[in-house]
Design an enzyme around this catalytic site. Structure first.
Site, short mmCIF file in Angstrom:
data_model
loop_
_atom_site.label_atom_id
_atom_site.label_comp_id
_atom_site.label_asym_id
_atom_site.label_seq_id
_atom_site.Cartn_x
_atom_site.Cartn_y
_atom_site.Cartn_z
N ASP A 22 0.90 -1.30 -0.04
CA ASP A 22 -0.15 -0.02 0.02
C ASP A 22 0.90 1.14 0.02
O ASP A 22 0.43 2.30 0.65
CB ASP A 22 -1.02 0.04 1.04
CG ASP A 22 -1.93 -1.15 1.31
OD1 ASP A 22 -2.21 -1.62 0.15
OD2 ASP A 22 -2.33 -1.68 2.35
N LYS B 81 1.86 2.15 -4.90
CA LYS B 81 2.44 1.62 -6.29
C LYS B 81 1.57 1.74 -7.34
O LYS B 81 2.09 2.15 -8.31
CB LYS B 81 2.62 -0.03 -5.90
CG LYS B 81 3.63 -0.51 -4.86
CD LYS B 81 3.60 -1.88 -4.74
CE LYS B 81 2.57 -2.67 -4.14
NZ LYS B 81 1.91 -2.32 -2.95
N GLY C 240 -4.82 -4.62 -3.53
CA GLY C 240 -5.59 -3.49 -3.75
C GLY C 240 -5.03 -2.20 -4.30
O GLY C 240 -4.22 -1.64 -3.68
N HIS C 241 -5.15 -2.17 -5.60
CA HIS C 241 -4.11 -1.08 -6.36
C HIS C 241 -5.16 0.26 -6.79
O HIS C 241 -5.93 0.00 -7.68
CB HIS C 241 -3.21 -1.71 -7.34
CG HIS C 241 -2.46 -2.51 -6.93
ND1 HIS C 241 -1.73 -3.47 -7.59
CD2 HIS C 241 -1.82 -2.68 -5.72
CE1 HIS C 241 -0.79 -4.11 -7.11
NE2 HIS C 241 -0.90 -3.70 -5.72
N GLN D 74 2.02 -5.94 -3.11
CA GLN D 74 2.41 -5.94 -1.69
C GLN D 74 3.68 -5.24 -1.63
O GLN D 74 4.05 -4.52 -1.97
CB GLN D 74 2.52 -7.50 -1.26
CG GLN D 74 1.41 -8.37 -1.07
CD GLN D 74 0.66 -8.84 -2.18
OE1 GLN D 74 1.32 -9.75 -3.16
NE2 GLN D 74 -0.52 -8.77 -2.57
N GLY E 74 -10.96 -3.20 3.41
CA GLY E 74 -11.38 -2.10 4.19
C GLY E 74 -10.88 -1.82 5.76
O GLY E 74 -11.37 -0.95 6.38
N LYS F 14 2.93 10.13 -0.68
CA LYS F 14 2.29 10.43 0.55
C LYS F 14 2.94 11.47 1.48
O LYS F 14 2.58 11.43 2.68
CB LYS F 14 1.59 9.32 1.09
CG LYS F 14 0.91 8.36 0.17
CD LYS F 14 0.00 7.43 0.89
CE LYS F 14 -1.54 7.88 1.40
NZ LYS F 14 -2.51 6.82 1.59
P1 GDP Z 1 -0.78 -0.04 -3.51
O1 GDP Z 1 -1.37 -1.03 -3.15
O2 GDP Z 1 0.54 0.36 -3.21
O3 GDP Z 1 -0.87 0.51 -5.28
O4 GDP Z 1 -1.48 1.27 -2.56
P2 GDP Z 1 -2.98 1.58 -2.42
O5 GDP Z 1 -3.73 1.83 -3.38
O6 GDP Z 1 -3.45 0.36 -1.63
O7 GDP Z 1 -3.03 2.58 -1.30
C1 GDP Z 1 -2.50 3.98 -1.52
C2 GDP Z 1 -3.49 4.93 -1.18
O8 GDP Z 1 -3.04 6.12 -1.11
C3 GDP Z 1 -4.54 5.04 -2.48
O9 GDP Z 1 -5.87 5.39 -1.82
C4 GDP Z 1 -4.37 5.93 -3.22
O10 GDP Z 1 -5.07 6.73 -3.94
C5 GDP Z 1 -3.39 7.13 -2.21
N1 GDP Z 1 -2.32 7.75 -2.71
C6 GDP Z 1 -1.10 7.23 -3.51
N2 GDP Z 1 -0.24 8.35 -3.47
C7 GDP Z 1 -0.67 9.29 -2.66
C8 GDP Z 1 -0.35 10.63 -2.09
O11 GDP Z 1 1.06 10.94 -2.35
N3 GDP Z 1 -0.93 11.35 -1.45
C9 GDP Z 1 -2.15 10.91 -0.88
N4 GDP Z 1 -2.78 11.66 0.10
N5 GDP Z 1 -2.48 9.85 -1.27
C10 GDP Z 1 -2.08 9.01 -1.97
P1 IMO Z 2 -0.79 -4.44 -2.20
O1 IMO Z 2 -0.49 -4.94 -3.19
C1 IMO Z 2 -0.97 -4.67 2.12
C2 IMO Z 2 -1.18 -8.66 3.73
C3 IMO Z 2 -2.49 -9.11 4.63
C4 IMO Z 2 -1.77 -10.10 5.56
C5 IMO Z 2 -0.48 -10.77 4.70
C6 IMO Z 2 -1.04 -11.89 4.16
O2 IMO Z 2 -2.04 -3.43 -2.34
O3 IMO Z 2 0.20 -3.39 -1.33
P2 IMO Z 2 -2.34 -12.81 2.22
O4 IMO Z 2 -3.85 -12.47 1.85
O5 IMO Z 2 -1.48 -12.29 0.95
O6 IMO Z 2 -2.20 -14.09 2.62
O7 IMO Z 2 -2.22 -11.91 3.54
O8 IMO Z 2 -0.17 -9.79 3.72
N1 IMO Z 2 -1.31 -8.15 2.43
C7 IMO Z 2 -1.41 -6.89 2.27
N2 IMO Z 2 -1.17 -5.91 2.79
N3 IMO Z 2 -1.17 -4.66 0.99
C8 IMO Z 2 -1.34 -5.65 0.21
O9 IMO Z 2 -1.27 -5.71 -1.29
C9 IMO Z 2 -1.18 -6.77 1.08
N4 IMO Z 2 -1.59 -8.18 0.33
C10 IMO Z 2 -1.54 -9.16 1.34
O10 IMO Z 2 -2.87 -7.96 5.17
O11 IMO Z 2 -1.09 -9.29 6.69
MG MG Z 3 -2.89 -1.54 -1.89
#
Ligand code: GDP
Ligand code: IMO
Ligand code: MG
Length: 422
Positions: free
Chosen positions: A13, A16, A40-41, A223, A301, A330
């Site tokens: 998270d 990426k 979750g991207h 991840q 969530g 961020k």
């Molecule tokens: P990923 O799994 O690495 O792709 O990241 P996620 O999408 O799960 O979580 C990143 C969250 O931060 C998302 O809701 C993005 O829209 C948000 N986000 C990404 N870059 C920034 C940033 O520079 N600032 C803020 N405030 N939000 C960001």
């Molecule tokens: P992105 O790509 C954050 C965490 C789960 C749990 C552990 C094992 O959005 O960054 P799993 O279902 O993979 O067996 O769970 O890994 N986890 C993540 N945490 N971002 C993710 O993906 C994750 N994918 C799995 O919360 O701790």
């Molecule tokens: Mg994510």
């Protein structure tokens, strides 16, 4: 550009997807190389939010080809759902998507097993319950079903019968749950075949051929390194290698074609699920970061645990992955803190260490430095020099400590809230 790998440097998270979307402007092909729908991207374009779980985050760029690599565990139900959602939005996803015929199929019994095992554990991992661990376990046990198997119906029937016989005994006898009917799973596989079967190809052949023609390839990690099954906080990890080894094995790309490894790094740290987190801030500061950063899982969530930047964790990731450049995301979320803490070292059982330990990670005590914060909203900044002095100093401090250039800074979720350092 050649071949670039994008890796999460913390516990996932890191933002990426936003950066993969950004890098995709210059990419021809984007490849997911590991993980599954546990990812979750989130990509935000002109205020509109898109969340991807399986489809590469570069799909929004019309000219790109997206590939689901052999290292991914592919949930056909999720894939169909995601394709349908994109097609409703007018994105011609099935004209621009290939799937590796060697990718393992993640089936309903994997999800059920994930839930059953998690429920039975006294020391929970906090998985996403997307079936990831059980599907990779089947791959290692050599009882998995791969995308290519759906084209040989007799062989598929035999593989599925064997898998289900064992699984159903486990469900009924060990977990007191109902087993799965052969017909239901077989029908699902046939539905997948008619919906997406024509997308299956030999991806290592395709990718290496295209790379030789000069195409720019982006390898998209899910991840993060600290969730890596080998290099993360085992057993509180995922079941794949988000690190560089996973990028190579999970795409089949010739490693000599890789010339850039980008580490996506949050300006603070989050983790979702259980497990060690040395710089976790359980008090008010953590809550402020969670609220300001919208730190709630894009897949489940769940509220993400939040804490301060951890230099030792980053050095560990850089060491293993050969990170050549860092994207800092961020940074805007840290506006408003009078002081910002950064862990600059560790001690374990009273002894200072200068590496991320493989064991006793729950005994790590971070050694903190405090940096003066800034008040200003920085989300509209378009260059480094527009940042408040203290924000500049924070970025410089991270860069100098890591000795890896920070090339891009992200100051908001939208594609536009991004600038290059130059
Ligand atoms: P990923 O799994 O690495 O792709 O990241 P996620 O999408 O799960 O979580 C990143 C969250 O931060 C998302 O809701 C993005 O829209 C948000 N986000 C990404 N870059 C920034 C940033 O520079 N600032 C803020 N405030 N939000 C960001
Ligand atoms: P992105 O790509 C954050 C965490 C789960 C749990 C552990 C094992 O959005 O960054 P799993 O279902 O993979 O067996 O769970 O890994 N986890 C993540 N945490 N971002 C993710 O993906 C994750 N994918 C799995 O919360 O701790
Ligand atoms: Mg994510």
């Amino acid at each position: 550009m050649g071949c670039t790998v994008i890796i999460g440097t913390q516990w996932g998270d890191e933002g990426k997807a936003k950066m993969i979307d950004y890098y995709s402007q210059k990419a021809d092909i984007i490849v997911r190389y590991q993980g599954g729908a546990n990812a979750g991207h989130t990509v935000v374009v002109n205020g509109k939010k898109h969340v991807f779980h399986l489809i590469p985050s570069g799909i929004l760029h019309k000219g790109t080809i997206c590939v689901i690599g052999n290292g991914v565990v592919l949930d056909p139900v999720q894939l169909i759902e995601e394709c349908q959602l994109l097609e409703k939005e007018g994105i011609d996803v099935r004209k621009r998507l290939y799937i590796s015929d060697a990718a393992h199929l993640l089936l309903p019994f994997h999800k059920e097993m994930d839930a059953a095992m998690e429920e039975a554990r006294s020391n929970k991992i906090g998985t996403t319950k997307r079936g990831i661990g059980p599907c990779y376990a089947d791959k290692c046990l050599r009882v998995g079903i791969r995308v290519g198997d759906i084209f040989d119906e007799e062989y598929l029937k035999e593989r599925l019968t064997t898998a289900l016989t064992v699984k159903n005994i486990q469900f009924e006898r060990c977990y007191n749950r109902k087993g799965f009917a052969f017909k239901d799973i077989y029908d699902l596989l046939m539905q997948f075949k008619s919906y997406a079967g024509n997308l299956a190809i030999n991806t290592p052949y395709y990718l290496n051929t295209e790379a030789k023609k000069g195409k720019n390839i982006l390898l998209e990690g899910a991840q993060g390194n600290a969730l890596d099954i080998d290099h993360g906080t085992y057993p509180f990890v995922t079941s794949s290698n988000p690190s560089i080894g996973g990028a190579i094995a999970g795409s089949g790309i010739n490693p000599f074609l890789i010339h850039e490894v980008v580490g996506i790094t949050k300006a603070y740290v989050t983790r979702v699920g259980e497990g060690p987190f040395p710089t976790e801030e359980k008090g008010e500061a953590g809550e402020i970061i969670r609220q300001r950063g919208g730190e709630f899982g894009a897949t489940t969530g769940r509220p993400r645990r939040c804490g301060w930047f951890d230099m030792e964790l980053l050095k560990h990731t850089i060491r293993i992955n050969g990170i050549t450049t860092i994207v800092l995301t961020k940074l805007d979320v840290l506006s408003g803190f009078e002081q910002i803490k950064v862990a600059v070292g560790y001690s374990v059982n009273g002894k200072k260490i200068d590496y991320f330990p493989s064991a006793m990670q729950d005994k790590i005590v971070p050694l903190y430095e405090e940096h003066p914060g800034w008040e200003e909203d920085i989300s509209q900044c378009t260059s480094f020099k527009e940042l408040p002095k203290n924000a500049q100093n924070y970025v410089k401090f991270i860069q100098d400590s890591l000795q890896v250039p920070i090339s891009i800074i992200s100051v908001g979720p939208d594609r536009n809230n991004t600038f290059e350092m130059k």
